[in-house]
Design a protein around this motif. Structure first.
Motif, PDB file in Angstrom:
ATOM      1  N   THR A  24       0.825  -1.197   0.000  1.00 49.17           N
ATOM      2  CA  THR A  24       0.000   0.000   0.000  1.00 49.17           C
ATOM      3  C   THR A  24       0.872   1.265   0.000  1.00 49.17           C
ATOM      4  OG1 THR A  24      -0.130  -0.079   2.403  1.00 49.17           O
ATOM      5  CG2 THR A  24      -1.895  -1.153   1.189  1.00 49.17           C
ATOM      6  N   TRP A  25       0.232   2.398  -0.272  1.00 46.24           N
ATOM      7  CA  TRP A  25       0.970   3.660  -0.430  1.00 46.24           C
ATOM      8  C   TRP A  25       1.695   4.080   0.838  1.00 46.24           C
ATOM      9  CZ3 TRP A  25       0.032   7.703   2.799  1.00 46.24           C
ATOM     10  CH2 TRP A  25      -1.171   7.676   3.511  1.00 46.24           C
ATOM     11  N   TRP A  26       1.175   3.672   2.016  1.00 43.18           N
ATOM     12  CA  TRP A  26       1.764   4.159   3.250  1.00 43.18           C
ATOM     13  C   TRP A  26       2.922   3.299   3.754  1.00 43.18           C
ATOM     14  CZ3 TRP A  26       0.951   0.082   6.422  1.00 43.18           C
ATOM     15  CH2 TRP A  26      -0.207  -0.683   6.238  1.00 43.18           C
ATOM     16  N   VAL A  27       3.280   2.235   3.033  1.00 45.97           N
ATOM     17  CA  VAL A  27       4.404   1.395   3.474  1.00 45.97           C
ATOM     18  C   VAL A  27       5.714   2.177   3.430  1.00 45.97           C
ATOM     19  CG1 VAL A  27       5.803  -0.631   2.908  1.00 45.97           C
ATOM     20  CG2 VAL A  27       3.311  -0.808   2.895  1.00 45.97           C
ATOM     21  N   TRP A  28       5.960   2.896   2.332  1.00 42.52           N
ATOM     22  CA  TRP A  28       7.229   3.637   2.199  1.00 42.52           C
ATOM     23  C   TRP A  28       7.383   4.688   3.292  1.00 42.52           C
ATOM     24  CZ3 TRP A  28       9.988   8.037   1.572  1.00 42.52           C
ATOM     25  CH2 TRP A  28      11.239   7.949   0.964  1.00 42.52           C
ATOM     26  N   PRO A  29       6.405   5.599   3.492  1.00 46.69           N
ATOM     27  CA  PRO A  29       6.557   6.568   4.591  1.00 46.69           C
ATOM     28  C   PRO A  29       6.569   5.897   5.965  1.00 46.69           C
ATOM     29  CG  PRO A  29       4.391   6.772   3.570  1.00 46.69           C
ATOM     30  CD  PRO A  29       5.198   5.888   2.685  1.00 46.69           C
ATOM     31  N   GLY A  30       5.877   4.761   6.105  1.00 45.64           N
ATOM     32  CA  GLY A  30       5.913   4.051   7.375  1.00 45.64           C
ATOM     33  C   GLY A  30       7.292   3.493   7.673  1.00 45.64           C
ATOM     34  N   VAL A  31       7.948   2.943   6.657  1.00 52.29           N
ATOM     35  CA  VAL A  31       9.314   2.444   6.817  1.00 52.29           C
ATOM     36  C   VAL A  31      10.266   3.598   7.122  1.00 52.29           C
ATOM     37  CG1 VAL A  31      11.266   1.393   5.582  1.00 52.29           C
ATOM     38  CG2 VAL A  31       8.977   0.385   5.403  1.00 52.29           C
ATOM     39  N   MET A  32      10.068   4.741   6.485  1.00 52.06           N
ATOM     40  CA  MET A  32      10.910   5.899   6.754  1.00 52.06           C
ATOM     41  C   MET A  32      10.740   6.370   8.196  1.00 52.06           C
ATOM     42  SD  MET A  32      11.084   9.638   4.875  1.00 52.06           S
ATOM     43  CE  MET A  32       9.487  10.127   5.535  1.00 52.06           C
ATOM     44  N   ALA A  33       9.491   6.436   8.672  1.00 57.39           N
ATOM     45  CA  ALA A  33       9.242   6.856  10.055  1.00 57.39           C
ATOM     46  C   ALA A  33       9.870   5.886  11.041  1.00 57.39           C
ATOM     47  CB  ALA A  33       7.735   6.965  10.303  1.00 57.39           C
ATOM     48  N   THR A  34       9.788   4.602  10.738  1.00 53.70           N
ATOM     49  CA  THR A  34      10.435   3.605  11.591  1.00 53.70           C
ATOM     50  C   THR A  34      11.941   3.783  11.572  1.00 53.70           C
ATOM     51  OG1 THR A  34       8.639   2.045  11.123  1.00 53.70           O
ATOM     52  CG2 THR A  34      10.663   1.138  12.042  1.00 53.70           C
ATOM     53  N   GLY A  35      12.485   4.176  10.434  1.00 50.12           N
ATOM     54  CA  GLY A  35      13.912   4.439  10.336  1.00 50.12           C
ATOM     55  C   GLY A  35      14.343   5.622  11.196  1.00 50.12           C
ATOM     56  N   VAL A  36      13.499   6.644  11.261  1.00 51.97           N
ATOM     57  CA  VAL A  36      13.786   7.785  12.141  1.00 51.97           C
ATOM     58  C   VAL A  36      13.898   7.311  13.585  1.00 51.97           C
ATOM     59  CG1 VAL A  36      12.921   9.984  13.035  1.00 51.97           C
ATOM     60  CG2 VAL A  36      12.649   9.437  10.611  1.00 51.97           C
ATOM     61  N   TYR A  37      12.930   6.512  13.981  1.00 48.77           N
ATOM     62  CA  TYR A  37      12.938   5.962  15.340  1.00 48.77           C
ATOM     63  C   TYR A  37      14.168   5.084  15.568  1.00 48.77           C
ATOM     64  CZ  TYR A  37      11.629   2.845  19.162  1.00 48.77           C
ATOM     65  OH  TYR A  37      11.630   2.101  20.306  1.00 48.77           O
ATOM     66  N   GLY A  38      14.466   4.223  14.592  1.00 48.20           N
ATOM     67  CA  GLY A  38      15.612   3.325  14.734  1.00 48.20           C
ATOM     68  C   GLY A  38      16.932   4.064  14.775  1.00 48.20           C
ATOM     69  N   GLY A  39      17.054   5.128  14.002  1.00 52.12           N
ATOM     70  CA  GLY A  39      18.286   5.899  14.021  1.00 52.12           C
ATOM     71  C   GLY A  39      18.491   6.632  15.321  1.00 52.12           C
ATOM     72  N   TYR A  40      17.387   6.946  16.002  1.00 53.45           N
ATOM     73  CA  TYR A  40      17.483   7.658  17.272  1.00 53.45           C
ATOM     74  C   TYR A  40      17.815   6.723  18.423  1.00 53.45           C
ATOM     75  CZ  TYR A  40      16.475  10.919  21.022  1.00 53.45           C
ATOM     76  OH  TYR A  40      16.583  11.716  22.130  1.00 53.45           O
TER      77      TYR A  40
END
Length: 254
Positions: free
Chosen positions: A140-156
């Motif tokens: 779905t369309w929100w998978v890419w932004p969802g993965v990016m948001a998870t990456g923000v969390y993971g990088g922090y």
């Protein structure tokens, strides 16, 4: 560093590498261990992130069979993880301590709810895709932004990054859970690697900690591959929920 501390950190790295490969949240083992031995919080977080990079790569290699046929999907989502991991690492360096962690319990809780509801949500997504003429390979369309948001969390910080990734991938992509777990390992490796590279350049790193966690997590990554690939979908989902619940409790009680 005493012999006991060396062994304890090494074993914590093995446990973290195993858990990260199967589910995610290995940081909940290594980070408290480092704090217990007197490593400053930010240094512990930075060194832990760098140390877990080899383990993430090891876990991805252990799941290489499940990655077959997913090259285009991984390449597309890797960009989201790269962007998110970079942003998360920068946030760690510029935000006041504890500012971002205030929303961590809510993120983990959301991830757990999505994992529990994943079969129903995925069935609904599959029906919509079929009605529209087939299931898009990338979800779905929100998978890419969802993965990016998870990456923000993971990088922090990174604890329960795998839980959140599996929630996003599992509910947004009509694919076998084990194959999505393989994708999760690659994306987590990218987040840790880009964040670790930034930390090497601008942050204070304890290289003994990096070495010990790195060696341990590589062993754990292979062990996690042996264990995780043999879990049925229900077993893997239960493991995700259990580890995520522990992560949530650790944040709320800590």
């Amino acid at each position: 560093m005493t012999f006991f501390e060396v062994v304890a950190i090494l074993l914590a790295g093995v446990a973290a590498g195993t858990i990260n490969t199967v589910v995610g949240s290995g940081t909940l083992i290594t980070f408290p261990t480092l704090l217990a031995f007197g490593v400053p919080p930010v240094t512990a977080n930075v060194s832990n992130t760098i140390g877990l990079v080899p383990g993430s790569i090891s876990g991805a290699i252990a799941y290489r069979r499940e990655l077959r046929g997913q090259r285009s999907r991984v390449r597309r989502l890797a960009v989201a993880s790269l962007v998110g991991g970079t942003a998360g690492a920068v946030l760690l360096l510029v935000l006041p301590e504890g500012a971002f962690e205030a929303i961590v319990p809510a993120l983990i809780l959301l991830g757990l709810v999505l994992v529990v509801l994943q079969p129903r949500i995925s069935a609904w997504v599959a029906r919509r895709h079929e009605a529209a003429g087939g299931t898009p390979h990338h979800g779905t369309w929100w998978v890419w932004p969802g993965v990016m948001a998870t990456g923000v969390y993971g990088g922090y910080f990174g604890a329960a990054q795998g839980v959140l990734l599996m929630a996003v991938l599992g509910t947004g992509i009509d694919e076998a859970l084990q194959r999505l777990n393989a994708v999760k390992n690659v994306l987590a490796a990218i987040v840790n690697a880009v964040a670790g590279l930034i930390f090497v350049v601008v942050a204070e790193v304890d290289w003994w900690v990096v070495l010990l966690i790195g060696v341990g997590s590589v062993l754990g990554g292979q062990l996690g591959g042996l264990v995780g690939r043999r879990l049925p979908p229900l077993g893997l989902r239960i493991a995700i929920v259990l580890v995520g619940t522990v992560a949530l409790a650790a944040f709320l009680l800590g």
